[in-house]
Write a protein that holds these residues in place. Sequence first.
Motif, mmCIF file in Angstrom:
data_model
loop_
_atom_site.group_PDB
_atom_site.id
_atom_site.type_symbol
_atom_site.label_atom_id
_atom_site.label_comp_id
_atom_site.label_asym_id
_atom_site.label_seq_id
_atom_site.Cartn_x
_atom_site.Cartn_y
_atom_site.Cartn_z
ATOM 1 N N GLN A 89 -44.344 57.601 -36.564
ATOM 2 C CA GLN A 89 -43.758 57.906 -35.072
ATOM 3 C C GLN A 89 -42.540 57.010 -35.058
ATOM 4 O OE1 GLN A 89 -45.254 58.835 -32.369
ATOM 5 N NE2 GLN A 89 -46.833 59.566 -33.971
ATOM 6 N N LEU A 90 -42.068 56.048 -35.881
ATOM 7 C CA LEU A 90 -40.726 55.373 -36.128
ATOM 8 C C LEU A 90 -39.701 56.324 -36.613
ATOM 9 C CD1 LEU A 90 -41.575 51.958 -37.367
ATOM 10 C CD2 LEU A 90 -40.805 52.422 -34.982
ATOM 11 N N SER A 91 -40.090 57.241 -37.133
ATOM 12 C CA SER A 91 -39.075 58.324 -37.927
ATOM 13 C C SER A 91 -38.866 59.433 -36.774
ATOM 14 C CB SER A 91 -39.726 58.932 -39.110
ATOM 15 O OG SER A 91 -40.679 59.786 -38.979
ATOM 16 N N LYS A 92 -39.678 59.334 -35.937
ATOM 17 C CA LYS A 92 -39.004 60.302 -34.893
ATOM 18 C C LYS A 92 -37.992 59.823 -34.021
ATOM 19 C CE LYS A 92 -43.892 62.409 -34.307
ATOM 20 N NZ LYS A 92 -44.968 62.280 -33.293
ATOM 21 N N LEU A 93 -37.707 58.707 -33.947
ATOM 22 C CA LEU A 93 -36.615 58.301 -33.254
ATOM 23 C C LEU A 93 -35.393 58.694 -33.891
ATOM 24 C CD1 LEU A 93 -37.753 54.385 -33.230
ATOM 25 C CD2 LEU A 93 -37.857 56.257 -31.173
ATOM 26 N N PRO A 94 -34.451 58.925 -32.858
ATOM 27 C CA PRO A 94 -33.024 59.427 -33.466
ATOM 28 C C PRO A 94 -32.261 58.413 -34.322
ATOM 29 C CG PRO A 94 -32.874 58.774 -31.196
ATOM 30 C CD PRO A 94 -34.294 58.440 -31.445
ATOM 31 N N GLY A 95 -31.560 58.976 -35.633
ATOM 32 C CA GLY A 95 -31.077 58.252 -36.463
ATOM 33 C C GLY A 95 -31.922 57.350 -37.522
ATOM 34 N N ILE A 96 -33.155 57.571 -37.102
ATOM 35 C CA ILE A 96 -34.149 56.956 -38.391
ATOM 36 C C ILE A 96 -34.867 57.772 -39.249
ATOM 37 C CG2 ILE A 96 -36.129 55.433 -38.276
ATOM 38 C CD1 ILE A 96 -33.746 54.115 -36.729
ATOM 39 N N GLY A 97 -34.281 57.619 -40.300
ATOM 40 C CA GLY A 97 -35.127 58.260 -41.421
ATOM 41 C C GLY A 97 -36.369 57.987 -41.902
ATOM 42 N N ALA A 98 -36.758 58.353 -43.010
ATOM 43 C CA ALA A 98 -38.050 57.819 -43.546
ATOM 44 C C ALA A 98 -37.802 56.517 -44.315
ATOM 45 C CB ALA A 98 -38.695 58.843 -44.491
ATOM 46 N N LYS A 99 -37.126 56.300 -44.937
ATOM 47 C CA LYS A 99 -36.698 54.965 -45.365
ATOM 48 C C LYS A 99 -36.497 53.754 -44.467
ATOM 49 C CE LYS A 99 -34.658 56.148 -49.878
ATOM 50 N NZ LYS A 99 -33.351 56.040 -50.942
ATOM 51 N N SER A 100 -35.963 54.126 -43.340
ATOM 52 C CA SER A 100 -35.486 52.951 -42.307
ATOM 53 C C SER A 100 -36.706 52.937 -41.632
ATOM 54 C CB SER A 100 -34.510 53.853 -41.243
ATOM 55 O OG SER A 100 -33.223 53.875 -41.808
ATOM 56 N N ALA A 101 -37.576 54.210 -41.306
ATOM 57 C CA ALA A 101 -38.811 54.013 -40.592
ATOM 58 C C ALA A 101 -39.723 53.004 -41.463
ATOM 59 C CB ALA A 101 -39.391 55.098 -40.518
ATOM 60 N N GLY A 102 -39.926 53.318 -42.749
ATOM 61 C CA GLY A 102 -40.500 52.391 -43.411
ATOM 62 C C GLY A 102 -40.174 50.691 -43.243
ATOM 63 N N ARG A 103 -38.911 50.408 -43.421
ATOM 64 C CA ARG A 103 -38.511 49.105 -43.324
ATOM 65 C C ARG A 103 -38.665 48.564 -41.728
ATOM 66 N NH1 ARG A 103 -33.895 51.318 -46.151
ATOM 67 N NH2 ARG A 103 -32.764 51.492 -44.428
ATOM 68 N N LEU A 104 -38.600 49.275 -40.775
ATOM 69 C CA LEU A 104 -39.140 48.812 -39.731
ATOM 70 C C LEU A 104 -40.474 48.719 -39.473
ATOM 71 C CD1 LEU A 104 -36.732 51.245 -37.205
ATOM 72 C CD2 LEU A 104 -36.774 48.787 -37.494
ATOM 73 N N ALA A 105 -41.279 49.380 -40.099
ATOM 74 C CA ALA A 105 -42.855 49.497 -39.954
ATOM 75 C C ALA A 105 -43.192 48.140 -40.752
ATOM 76 C CB ALA A 105 -43.639 50.557 -40.685
ATOM 77 N N PHE A 106 -42.912 47.843 -41.839
ATOM 78 C CA PHE A 106 -43.148 46.657 -42.397
ATOM 79 C C PHE A 106 -42.650 45.258 -41.752
ATOM 80 C CE2 PHE A 106 -43.776 49.817 -46.007
ATOM 81 C CZ PHE A 106 -45.014 49.889 -45.976
ATOM 82 N N HIS A 107 -41.465 45.515 -41.079
ATOM 83 C CA HIS A 107 -40.959 44.276 -40.451
ATOM 84 C C HIS A 107 -42.001 44.016 -39.000
ATOM 85 C CE1 HIS A 107 -37.961 41.737 -38.585
ATOM 86 N NE2 HIS A 107 -38.148 42.281 -37.451
ATOM 87 N N ILE A 108 -42.224 45.190 -38.518
ATOM 88 C CA ILE A 108 -43.199 44.967 -37.305
ATOM 89 C C ILE A 108 -44.643 44.537 -37.760
ATOM 90 C CG2 ILE A 108 -44.454 46.372 -35.696
ATOM 91 C CD1 ILE A 108 -42.077 48.093 -35.560
ATOM 92 N N ILE A 109 -44.879 44.841 -38.897
ATOM 93 C CA ILE A 109 -46.387 44.362 -39.525
ATOM 94 C C ILE A 109 -46.289 43.162 -39.705
ATOM 95 C CG2 ILE A 109 -47.911 44.355 -41.381
ATOM 96 C CD1 ILE A 109 -47.237 47.849 -41.532
ATOM 97 N N GLY A 110 -45.021 42.274 -40.136
ATOM 98 C CA GLY A 110 -44.809 41.118 -40.459
ATOM 99 C C GLY A 110 -44.479 40.284 -39.519
ATOM 100 N N MET A 111 -44.312 40.795 -38.314
ATOM 101 C CA MET A 111 -43.890 39.882 -37.142
ATOM 102 C C MET A 111 -45.066 39.236 -36.645
ATOM 103 S SD MET A 111 -41.502 42.770 -35.231
ATOM 104 C CE MET A 111 -41.716 42.158 -33.457
ATOM 105 N N PRO A 112 -44.910 37.907 -35.803
ATOM 106 C CA PRO A 112 -45.976 37.263 -35.135
ATOM 107 C C PRO A 112 -46.663 38.493 -34.118
ATOM 108 C CG PRO A 112 -43.848 36.046 -35.278
ATOM 109 C CD PRO A 112 -43.492 37.423 -35.802
ATOM 110 N N GLU A 113 -47.758 38.048 -33.749
ATOM 111 C CA GLU A 113 -48.579 39.014 -32.857
ATOM 112 C C GLU A 113 -47.668 38.820 -31.464
ATOM 113 O OE1 GLU A 113 -51.611 41.458 -31.805
ATOM 114 O OE2 GLU A 113 -51.665 40.666 -33.814
#
Length: 199
Positions: free
Chosen positions: A14-38
């Motif tokens: 889903q994150l990689s569907k955003l403009p300018g976000i490739g698979a690697k950036s999407a992965g970094r964002l995903a893991f950042h979101i998962i690590g964020m406080p609820e």
Amino acid sequence: MDFYSRQITTLIEQLSKLPGIGAKSAGRLAFHIIGMPENDVSALADAIKDAKANIHYCKECFTFTDAELCPICADDARDHSTIMVVENVRDLAAYEKTGKYNGVYHVLHGVISPMAGTGPSDIRLKELMTRLSKEDVKEVIIATGSSLEGETTAMYISKLIKPTGIKVSRIASGVPVGGDLENIDEVTLVRALSGRTEL
């Protein structure tokens, strides 16, 4: 074979569907979101949902807003007799950042591009002409990009407006050919605006 569980893979997709976000950036964002406080994750999700539900076009200039009029159109201190026509909301933001333009805007949401199947009726030209017939406008500044499509759109708008007697000008060509306004530095944008020419 998937490296991650289904939910992580879905989030990355889903994150990689955003403009300018490739698979690697999407992965970094995903893991950042998962690590964020609820609470932060909930606030982010709520902000996205609220924006989608409540943001619409300004009834005057067609930028995005959550009110009837955007803050620029609602500002009586702005010069409403000068309208700058831009391709998209990002271009409007680029000019606002310069702090050197005090008029109002009209957002086309595209350019005329026969190759892409976009004609004059597919962008906000009819709304611009309706606006010019209702308001006391002295000048229209055409600030479309310097691509072939941007130039074609500028000439088309100029031909539409000239018979009304309203002054039509074009930003100067300090903007590089094929360049997007949002990626150009503020000094170049100010020079382009101050060096505009009448069409």
